[in-house]
Design a protein around this motif. Sequence first.
Motif, PDB file in Angstrom:
ATOM      1  N   THR A  23      43.477  43.374  33.133  1.00  0.00           N
ATOM      2  CA  THR A  23      42.239  42.725  32.696  1.00  0.00           C
ATOM      3  C   THR A  23      41.613  43.434  31.506  1.00  0.00           C
ATOM      4  OG1 THR A  23      41.760  41.960  34.939  1.00  0.00           O
ATOM      5  CG2 THR A  23      39.907  42.065  33.413  1.00  0.00           C
TER       6      THR A  23
ATOM      7  N   LYS B 191      44.346  40.653  40.419  1.00  0.00           N
ATOM      8  CA  LYS B 191      43.617  40.657  41.690  1.00  0.00           C
ATOM      9  C   LYS B 191      44.222  41.631  42.695  1.00  0.00           C
ATOM     10  CE  LYS B 191      41.987  35.865  41.325  1.00  0.00           C
ATOM     11  NZ  LYS B 191      42.014  34.517  41.953  1.00  0.00           N
ATOM     12  N   THR B 192      45.504  41.910  42.582  1.00  0.00           N
ATOM     13  CA  THR B 192      46.176  42.773  43.553  1.00  0.00           C
ATOM     14  C   THR B 192      46.782  44.003  42.884  1.00  0.00           C
ATOM     15  OG1 THR B 192      48.231  41.503  43.319  1.00  0.00           O
ATOM     16  CG2 THR B 192      46.702  40.840  45.067  1.00  0.00           C
TER      17      THR B 192
ATOM     18  N   ASP C 152      49.541  40.908  38.637  1.00  0.00           N
ATOM     19  CA  ASP C 152      48.399  40.113  39.088  1.00  0.00           C
ATOM     20  C   ASP C 152      47.178  41.021  39.154  1.00  0.00           C
ATOM     21  OD1 ASP C 152      46.485  38.614  40.387  1.00  0.00           O
ATOM     22  OD2 ASP C 152      47.833  37.857  41.942  1.00  0.00           O
TER      23      ASP C 152
END
Length: 451
Positions: free
Chosen positions: A327, A399-400, A397
């Motif tokens: 991110t 999120k993980t 990913d």
Amino acid sequence: MTQTLHIIGGGMAGSEAAWQAANMGVDVVLHEMRPKVETFAHQTGLLGEMVCSNSFRSDDDEQNAVGLLHWEMRAAGGLIMSMGDTHRLPAGGALAVDREAFAQGVTDKIMAHPRISVEYGEISALPSDGHWIIATGPLTSGALAQAIQAETGSESLAFFDAIAPIIYAESIDMSKAWMQSRYDKGETEEERTAYLNCPMDRDQYEAFIDALLAADKTEFKEGETAGYFDGCLPIEVMAERGRETLRHGPMKPVGLTNPHQPDVKAHAVVQLRRDNALGTLFNIVGFQTKMKYGAQTEVLRMIPGLEEARFARLGGIHRNTFLNSPTLLDDQMRLKSRPHIRFAGQITGVEGYVESAAMGLLAGRMAAADILGQHLPDVPQDSAMGALIHHITGGADAKTFQPMNVNFGLFRPVDGLKGGRRGRKDRYKAYTDRAKAAWTAWLGASALDAA
């Protein structure tokens, strides 16, 4: 006039970044807070100090992804691999080093480089301009970590990391222990006897597991949760997953024969690896622990051969922090909100000495190219370097996202090769052949562009 590159953190990644950038013709200031500001895990103020294991893991560059990463770093003139090779210890197929000699070697090389200067002291805020690499690792100082968190506007992800104890060799009972690498692996007698082995029968193993589970352990502060990296699990956590877990992990007895009782098959074996060239120190392989100090000495002395063990360093647990890199970072390892700042090493979400140094190598080269106004080709995704940086800067990913060692699961499939166990050796060789060709081509193109 050439601008200066500033690097915060003199660990594996920071030292490698400084070395690479300086060798490209850029002046570098390496900022290291130790020894003025100490950490839980570090013992010295030396650059490149190893705080956990003294192993760079497998050196097999045809069947192992981390061995391939070794190869790529050597091909790029990497400082960390050069010092690893200079100060290596017998460890079968692994690359283990004398940690003090290694860190001293890294420090000496950095100090002697005419384009690198070292400044000691803590940097507690994000720099507002210039060219910077933050390579502060998992033990980033509290003030700088808060500054990073304030800038990113998100909670820093965190996990807990444990380190293994180190034992004085002279305190080990060699009437019970013996020297042997698993399956006698190694080309020389020294390599075939690189590990010290302590056998356990079934009753001894069961008693050890009972004591391990009952031992006093480090408690976490209110609100903290323990998310461990699977490659560095404390032995207590493994034992909690099942009584046989350790016997099929770091205490597996396969490939070993006890010369004191050659006809008796051990139920479990604890292995220790030489920690320095003198052979006076051994660390317990895979025995990262969160037991409190008093409990550690009691429980570990239950291991046959270690009844009178004296410890040069006891194990411990500490909080590690890392960025949500998919991110926050772009494909040049720059902080998207402040592109004059790059990140490198474990703080980016790679796990392991070699992976950390590899990200330092790339960050150093990328920053130097920016300063010199040169075009650096994209890192090829089919190389080990490329697979790893692609994973942390967008392939994973968000999120993980969790810390990741280099592994062939990060590589794009090779056309025409089927999966399955029988084809794994050919598949891994195909990965490494493709990676070496891609990395060699990238180094050549980079050298031409920088000329």
